[in-house]
Each structure stands twice: as C-alpha cells, then as structure tokens.
Design an enzyme around this catalytic site. Structure first.
Site, PDB file in Angstrom:
ATOM      1  CG  ASP A   1      31.576 -25.025  19.779  1.00 29.23           C
ATOM      2  OD1 ASP A   1      32.666 -24.536  20.134  1.00 29.23           O
ATOM      3  OD2 ASP A   1      31.496 -26.064  19.102  1.00 29.23           O
TER       4      ASP A   1
ATOM      5  CG  ASP B   1      36.200 -24.724  15.855  1.00 25.73           C
ATOM      6  OD1 ASP B   1      36.202 -23.727  15.109  1.00 25.73           O
ATOM      7  OD2 ASP B   1      37.071 -24.927  16.717  1.00 25.73           O
TER       8      ASP B   1
ATOM      9  CG  ASP C   1      30.116 -29.478  17.252  1.00 27.19           C
ATOM     10  OD1 ASP C   1      30.566 -28.659  18.085  1.00 27.19           O
ATOM     11  OD2 ASP C   1      30.837 -30.015  16.403  1.00 27.19           O
TER      12      ASP C   1
END
Length: 195
Positions: free
Chosen positions: A14, A16, A144
C-alpha cells in the site's frame, strides 16, 4: 482450469500510511486551509478514518483531501524505499497497490509522480490503483488499513503495517517497522506453503 503458476512471491505494498507518510501531508494541508484546525499528530491518531478527529470541521477535511498537491508532496516512511528495493533484490515480485481518492481529481497522477520521484520511473508500471484490493492477485498485502473488504475473498495474506490507529488489531500478522519486513514476509510465505 489450471492454477496460475508464479515463480516468485508477489508482494503488494500500500502507499498511503505504508510507503508514504500521508497523515503528515494531510495535516500540513489542513493547516494551510485553517491554521486553527485541531490536527492530530500521526503517533496520536486513534482512528484510521481521519473524520473521527474531535472538534474537526468535516468540510475542511474534505477540501484538504481533495486538494491539488496533497499526494505530490508525500515523503517516504523511514526505511520504506530501501525495503522495497531489498524485496526486489531478494527475488520477490513487488507491486504498489493503492486506492485513489475518487473525489480528488489529481490523486492518481500525483501518486505516480511521487512514486517516480522516490523509486524511479520504472515503478509507475508496478503501481496498481484500484478501489478493490481483493481483486488483485498476490501472496502478501502490506497495508495499514485494519480491515480490507471487497468483492472477492482475497488470495493474499494481509500483513498489517503498524500505525497508532491500528495497534488494537491483534489477530493479524503485523509489521512494526520496515526493518522487520523480511522475517514478517517469510513467516507468512512459510505458513502459506505449509497449508
């Protein structure tokens, strides 16, 4: 139908909050729009969704998240760039896998520009922008976001990249910093092989 055969493990990463420090960039943008905005330092965030900030004006958050330049000035999380290059050197097939902000007209192009700046132009071809990560094939997704849902049962195992807002998750493998990527990924791959 035969299963697809892959010679190297595929690691999806990922952007961000995992590769890039998105929260700090958003805080800077919020303060540009409203110097009195009650920003929360990244280490003090308790919710993945930024709209849970106490006393925050949601319209200001929307304007910041949809503003031009937000994704252009992203800085890498310490150790992230080196870890991706190490994964590649170790023989993994590595792709960035990120959800673009659908209301931000420059998000996708700015994400590509940030990838090119920090990883090199060739990584743009290794960037998958999708609103549903469950549709993407891979062995491990480092992300996250506490819970990832979509149209399919994912084939990848979710390796949670630890942030202040997801530390309550205890039932998933977790990566506390990029220094530990190798053992965390190896553990997941070993479990998959044994299954």
């Amino acid at each position: 139908m035969t299963k697809l055969k892959r010679t190297a493990p595929t690691i999806l990463v990922d952007m961000d909050g995992v590769l890039f420090d998105w929260g700090s960039a958003l805080n800077r943008k919020l303060l540009e729009l409203d110097p009195a905005f009650p920003v929360v330092a990244e280490e003090d965030r308790h919710h993945f969704d930024y709209f849970y900030v106490d006393g925050a004006d949601t319209e200001t958050i929307h304007r910041a998240m949809n503003s031009e330049g937000l994704y252009l000035g992203l800085e890498p999380i310490p150790g992230a760039v080196d870890a991706l290059l190490e994964m590649e050197e170790a023989g993994c097939s590595v792709f960035l896998c990120s959800t673009p902000a659908s209301q931000n007209p420059t998000c996708a192009s700015e994400k590509h520009a940030s990838v090119s700046t920090h990883l090199g132009h060739r990584w743009i071809d290794r960037t998958i922008l999708t609103n549903d990560k469950t549709l993407v094939l891979g062995d491990v997704l480092i992300d996250d976001k506490p819970v990832i849902t979509g149209a399919m049962e994912p084939v990848w195992e979710h390796l949670l990249f630890s942030q202040s807002y997801n530390r309550y998750i205890t039932d998933k493998p977790c990566l506390d910093s990029w220094d530990g990527w190798e053992s965390a990924v190896e553990n997941i791959l070993a479990e998959q092989k044994a299954a």
